[in-house]
Design an enzyme around this catalytic site. Sequence first.
Site, PDB file in Angstrom:
ATOM      1  N   GLY A  14      54.862  55.386  49.639  1.00  0.00           N
ATOM      2  CA  GLY A  14      53.833  55.252  50.674  1.00  0.00           C
ATOM      3  C   GLY A  14      53.270  53.842  50.676  1.00  0.00           C
ATOM      4  O   GLY A  14      53.117  53.205  51.729  1.00  0.00           O
ATOM      5  N   ALA A 131      60.451  52.020  43.659  1.00  0.00           N
ATOM      6  CA  ALA A 131      59.107  51.496  43.409  1.00  0.00           C
ATOM      7  C   ALA A 131      58.429  52.418  42.413  1.00  0.00           C
ATOM      8  O   ALA A 131      58.775  53.590  42.310  1.00  0.00           O
ATOM      9  CB  ALA A 131      58.304  51.457  44.709  1.00  0.00           C
ATOM     10  N   LYS A 184      73.294  62.575  48.539  1.00  0.00           N
ATOM     11  CA  LYS A 184      72.307  62.096  47.555  1.00  0.00           C
ATOM     12  C   LYS A 184      71.888  63.245  46.644  1.00  0.00           C
ATOM     13  O   LYS A 184      71.745  63.064  45.427  1.00  0.00           O
ATOM     14  CB  LYS A 184      71.101  61.500  48.299  1.00  0.00           C
ATOM     15  CG  LYS A 184      69.946  61.039  47.441  1.00  0.00           C
ATOM     16  CD  LYS A 184      70.008  59.562  47.141  1.00  0.00           C
ATOM     17  CE  LYS A 184      69.022  59.057  46.100  1.00  0.00           C
ATOM     18  NZ  LYS A 184      67.636  59.233  46.458  1.00  0.00           N
ATOM     19  N   SER A 252      65.224  59.170  37.917  1.00  0.00           N
ATOM     20  CA  SER A 252      63.853  59.485  38.355  1.00  0.00           C
ATOM     21  C   SER A 252      63.359  60.762  37.671  1.00  0.00           C
ATOM     22  O   SER A 252      62.188  60.867  37.300  1.00  0.00           O
ATOM     23  CB  SER A 252      63.799  59.621  39.876  1.00  0.00           C
ATOM     24  OG  SER A 252      64.744  60.557  40.317  1.00  0.00           O
TER      25      SER A 252
HETATM   26  P1  NAD Z   1      54.289  59.406  44.217  1.00  0.00           P
HETATM   27  O1  NAD Z   1      53.938  60.552  43.325  1.00  0.00           O
HETATM   28  O2  NAD Z   1      54.246  58.018  43.681  1.00  0.00           O
HETATM   29  O3  NAD Z   1      53.348  59.436  45.496  1.00  0.00           O
HETATM   30  C1  NAD Z   1      52.995  60.592  46.177  1.00  0.00           C
HETATM   31  C2  NAD Z   1      51.551  60.448  46.617  1.00  0.00           C
HETATM   32  O4  NAD Z   1      51.240  61.480  47.532  1.00  0.00           O
HETATM   33  C3  NAD Z   1      50.546  60.546  45.461  1.00  0.00           C
HETATM   34  O5  NAD Z   1      49.673  59.446  45.517  1.00  0.00           O
HETATM   35  C4  NAD Z   1      49.803  61.837  45.759  1.00  0.00           C
HETATM   36  O6  NAD Z   1      48.461  61.825  45.327  1.00  0.00           O
HETATM   37  C5  NAD Z   1      49.905  61.862  47.279  1.00  0.00           C
HETATM   38  N1  NAD Z   1      49.629  63.168  47.880  1.00  0.00           N
HETATM   39  C6  NAD Z   1      50.129  64.384  47.563  1.00  0.00           C
HETATM   40  N2  NAD Z   1      49.585  65.334  48.342  1.00  0.00           N
HETATM   41  C7  NAD Z   1      48.730  64.702  49.179  1.00  0.00           C
HETATM   42  C8  NAD Z   1      47.862  65.124  50.205  1.00  0.00           C
HETATM   43  N3  NAD Z   1      47.742  66.424  50.541  1.00  0.00           N
HETATM   44  N4  NAD Z   1      47.120  64.204  50.876  1.00  0.00           N
HETATM   45  C9  NAD Z   1      47.193  62.890  50.548  1.00  0.00           C
HETATM   46  N5  NAD Z   1      47.995  62.420  49.564  1.00  0.00           N
HETATM   47  C10 NAD Z   1      48.756  63.317  48.893  1.00  0.00           C
HETATM   48  O7  NAD Z   1      55.723  59.736  44.819  1.00  0.00           O
HETATM   49  P2  NAD Z   1      56.869  58.718  45.266  1.00  0.00           P
HETATM   50  O8  NAD Z   1      57.566  58.205  44.060  1.00  0.00           O
HETATM   51  O9  NAD Z   1      56.335  57.762  46.266  1.00  0.00           O
HETATM   52  O10 NAD Z   1      57.871  59.730  45.957  1.00  0.00           O
HETATM   53  C11 NAD Z   1      57.677  60.260  47.262  1.00  0.00           C
HETATM   54  C12 NAD Z   1      59.008  60.859  47.695  1.00  0.00           C
HETATM   55  O11 NAD Z   1      59.943  59.785  47.855  1.00  0.00           O
HETATM   56  C13 NAD Z   1      59.617  61.805  46.656  1.00  0.00           C
HETATM   57  O12 NAD Z   1      60.274  62.872  47.275  1.00  0.00           O
HETATM   58  C14 NAD Z   1      60.626  60.917  45.930  1.00  0.00           C
HETATM   59  O13 NAD Z   1      61.694  61.640  45.360  1.00  0.00           O
HETATM   60  C15 NAD Z   1      61.101  60.025  47.070  1.00  0.00           C
HETATM   61  N6  NAD Z   1      61.653  58.744  46.614  1.00  0.00           N
HETATM   62  C16 NAD Z   1      60.929  57.940  45.776  1.00  0.00           C
HETATM   63  C17 NAD Z   1      61.466  56.720  45.380  1.00  0.00           C
HETATM   64  C18 NAD Z   1      60.682  55.783  44.466  1.00  0.00           C
HETATM   65  O14 NAD Z   1      61.231  54.749  44.084  1.00  0.00           O
HETATM   66  N7  NAD Z   1      59.462  56.060  44.094  1.00  0.00           N
HETATM   67  C19 NAD Z   1      62.737  56.311  45.841  1.00  0.00           C
HETATM   68  C20 NAD Z   1      63.442  57.160  46.707  1.00  0.00           C
HETATM   69  C21 NAD Z   1      62.886  58.378  47.084  1.00  0.00           C
HETATM   70  O1  KPL Z   2      68.672  58.427  42.680  1.00  0.00           O
HETATM   71  C1  KPL Z   2      68.784  58.404  41.491  1.00  0.00           C
HETATM   72  C2  KPL Z   2      67.629  58.920  40.699  1.00  0.00           C
HETATM   73  O2  KPL Z   2      67.422  58.518  39.564  1.00  0.00           O
HETATM   74  O3  KPL Z   2      66.896  59.755  41.265  1.00  0.00           O
HETATM   75  C3  KPL Z   2      70.069  57.944  40.853  1.00  0.00           C
HETATM   76  C4  KPL Z   2      69.901  56.545  40.320  1.00  0.00           C
HETATM   77  C5  KPL Z   2      71.172  57.930  41.898  1.00  0.00           C
HETATM   78  C6  KPL Z   2      70.499  58.849  39.753  1.00  0.00           C
HETATM   79  O4  KPL Z   2      70.754  60.124  40.233  1.00  0.00           O
END
Ligand code: NAD
Ligand code: KPL
Length: 305
Positions: A14, A131, A184, A252
């Site tokens: 976000g 991130a 994925k 993750s």
């Molecule tokens: P995160 O936990 O860092 O952030 C989620 C945020 O949503 C938190 O701040 C939480 O408090 C907030 N939240 C939850 N319910 C809420 C509500 N009702 N109102 C307001 N805020 C609310 O999660 P993230 O790592 O950003 O992941 C988000 C999605 O993206 C996940 O499905 C994750 O698998 C996917 N994703 C993350 C990454 C990464 O690098 N972080 C990469 C690819 C995909």
């Molecule tokens: O997306 C990933 C994760 O850690 O969630 C990789 C690096 C592809 C491993 O499944």
Amino acid sequence: MSTTWHVLGAGSLGTLWATRLARAGVPVRLIVRDEARLHAYRAAGGLTLVEQGAAHTWGIPGETAENGEPINRLLVACKAYDAEQAVARLASRLAPDAELILLQNGLGSQDAVAAQVPHARCISASSTEGAFREGDWRVVFAGHGYTWLGDAGHPVAPIWLDELVSAGIPHAWSIDILTRLWRKLALNCAINPLTVLHDCRNGGLQDHHCEVATLCGELSELLERCGQPAAAEDLQQEVERVIHATAANYSSMYQDVAQGRRTEISYLLGYACKTAARHQLNLPHLNQLQQRLIAHLQRLGLPSD
Ligand code: NAD
Ligand code: KPL
């Protein structure tokens, strides 16, 4: 005047999206959980993105779900297990032609969200950007990647993709987003649970080649059975490539477990096993992996759903 992006969830993705959009001059508003969080957010003065060691803070306006203003474009950036409820709280604020962009990993949450908002257009995303949160309202851009966006029910790309170009968010419109999400999911199912159970980095799975290969075989069978043959193509090769390319990283799911956080198991392995059962497909190793992972999470006192 361009449409405001409401960003739901001030976590890693976000913040990564909100700050880059704000930097490009696109109007953005952040929706946080409640008044207490809003108070804390305002005291912090905005969202901070740390990129190549340099931190910049963006004073993006914040609000809670209770702010009555209509929402035209909503970036749903919470975890898969929070998405349905978080969107339900905003349903009454959505304009009739509202669009939602769903950043959740795995499958299952997208349908659950769409069912809450039948009149809105729901666009799914699959991202390889990385991130992590360094603290409250402060996120580190850890890995450059790419985001595919698509709408399984409506192949025409939205006009606002131009704003992602200005914001420097690498992306492409995908007419086969479901295939990308399944691919994925399969990669994550073949890698993430094993890194947790073997307590290793992704590269550690090179010592468990047979186990990975068996899982890839069953995942390919599942993908074929549920009409996703393209997602099954050379799956094992791709899994091995990712294990090699990300050898030094922790998955993750490994990171979630190590930090005592809830995992997205129900939207990854759980979704795969549920879909196999629905198709009466017997995938013993995948089922056993799910049972082992659930038992492991329960032993650690973590939610297993
Ligand atoms: P995160 O936990 O860092 O952030 C989620 C945020 O949503 C938190 O701040 C939480 O408090 C907030 N939240 C939850 N319910 C809420 C509500 N009702 N109102 C307001 N805020 C609310 O999660 P993230 O790592 O950003 O992941 C988000 C999605 O993206 C996940 O499905 C994750 O698998 C996917 N994703 C993350 C990454 C990464 O690098 N972080 C990469 C690819 C995909
Ligand atoms: O997306 C990933 C994760 O850690 O969630 C990789 C690096 C592809 C491993 O499944």
